[in-house]
Write an enzyme that holds these catalytic residues in place. Sequence first.
Site, short mmCIF file in Angstrom:
data_model
loop_
_atom_site.label_atom_id
_atom_site.label_comp_id
_atom_site.label_asym_id
_atom_site.label_seq_id
_atom_site.Cartn_x
_atom_site.Cartn_y
_atom_site.Cartn_z
N HIS A 104 0.92 -1.17 -0.13
CA HIS A 104 -0.15 0.08 0.05
C HIS A 104 0.74 1.30 -0.17
O HIS A 104 0.60 2.21 0.75
CB HIS A 104 -0.93 -0.14 1.28
CG HIS A 104 -2.01 -1.04 1.24
ND1 HIS A 104 -2.52 -1.69 -0.15
CD2 HIS A 104 -2.69 -1.55 1.93
CE1 HIS A 104 -3.53 -2.38 0.05
NE2 HIS A 104 -3.76 -2.51 1.46
N HIS A 175 -9.91 2.24 0.07
CA HIS A 175 -9.76 1.06 1.24
C HIS A 175 -11.03 1.25 2.23
O HIS A 175 -10.81 0.74 3.04
CB HIS A 175 -8.68 1.21 1.74
CG HIS A 175 -8.13 -0.43 2.06
ND1 HIS A 175 -8.66 -1.09 3.03
CD2 HIS A 175 -6.95 -0.96 1.75
CE1 HIS A 175 -7.90 -2.28 3.50
NE2 HIS A 175 -6.80 -2.22 2.53
N GLU A 298 -11.72 -3.44 -3.18
CA GLU A 298 -10.47 -2.54 -3.62
C GLU A 298 -10.22 -2.66 -5.03
O GLU A 298 -9.66 -3.36 -5.66
CB GLU A 298 -9.36 -2.62 -2.98
CG GLU A 298 -9.41 -2.86 -1.50
CD GLU A 298 -8.39 -3.43 -0.55
OE1 GLU A 298 -7.36 -2.93 -0.90
OE2 GLU A 298 -8.62 -4.28 0.10
C1 BGC Z 1 -4.71 -6.38 1.65
C2 BGC Z 1 -4.44 -7.29 3.03
C3 BGC Z 1 -3.82 -6.01 4.08
C4 BGC Z 1 -4.94 -5.11 4.52
C5 BGC Z 1 -4.42 -4.19 5.24
C6 BGC Z 1 -5.54 -5.11 2.06
O1 BGC Z 1 -5.83 -4.56 0.87
O2 BGC Z 1 -5.03 -7.06 0.72
O3 BGC Z 1 -3.50 -8.13 2.76
O4 BGC Z 1 -3.79 -7.03 5.15
O5 BGC Z 1 -5.05 -4.17 3.07
O6 BGC Z 1 -5.59 -3.68 5.90
#
Ligand code: BGC
Length: 334
Positions: A104, A175, A298
């Site tokens: 991210h 998210h 997402e």
């Molecule tokens: C990911 C997860 C991650 C999470 C974090 C998601 O977008 O796919 O692996 O733990 O975000 O909050």
Amino acid sequence: MVQDRPFGRIGGREVTEFTLANANGAEVRAVNYGGIITSITTPDRQGRLADIVLGFSALDEYIAGHPYFGAIIGRYANRIARGRMAIDGRIYQLPVNAGGHHLHGGRSGFDRAIWGVERLDSKGIVLTHVSGDGDQGYPGALQVRVTYRLTDTNELIVEYEAHTDRATHVNLTQHSYFNLAGEGGNVLAHQLHIDADAYTAVDAELIPTGEIAAVEGTRFDFRTAKPIGGAYDHNWVVNHYDGALRTVARVFEPLSGRMLSVATTEPGVQFYTGSFLDGTLIGKSGRPYVQHAGFCLETQHFPDTPNHANFPTTLLRPGERYHSRTMFAFGVSR
Ligand code: BGC
């Protein structure tokens, strides 16, 4: 117009919570810290309003750390294996912040940036951010604009735009963690449909192997709606990708009757069921966020694309425009 309100300060800078509201009573609130959507209020089939996304009521709780509740994710959504990527033959090492991988956008991704804000009207804002050359290891200064717009028919439209001055990889997403029954409780009984014949297979560390695997005969087959039922953290390869907006997922919560449908111009969607939530974070209504307290859809390009030539590219070059659009439509059904 509903009053925007101060949401706290960070590093001497004011953070404001903006409210987008329409005539149906639907409301979306967002702050310019991380572009975080702090609440989405929609009616159930009886017309009763509830907040259907996870989050906190105070800035300090977001700053203290959280699993990206409601945030804009950038420069690159999801994982880049070992934080390594090559562009035009040059290797870039990005910081690793999740089990040896880059997740991210790194330790200080767009979810922690203070964004500029422009009010469009009572139902829209534009968030702007400049990620400098070298920010979190990425080449090129990236200018980003994200627009949040609530329509009169209870759709939230999220539009992303970016430009760079050097070749870089970009993959932006939103998210939000939804719970259509109202936040608190878990989402396992929600019914999900995903219009995807395939998903990107991953190894034990959630890194794509490169295989585009068929959902047929597996638990990843949501082509006919079924209860979520368990843990998922995978990217679905949605059908009919051609860059136009089309519906890729639908979720229905039987008790409230609330429905969410997600349309996007993107080729993938990460369906994540909050498996890492463990009850230690207390949400805005005072209830602990237990495992599976929310689901994320997402919309994105595929994880780790810089390391997979067979995935649709995420490379953005100077003079090109990154443009992506996702629509979350909120409704009810009997
Ligand atoms: C990911 C997860 C991650 C999470 C974090 C998601 O977008 O796919 O692996 O733990 O975000 O909050």
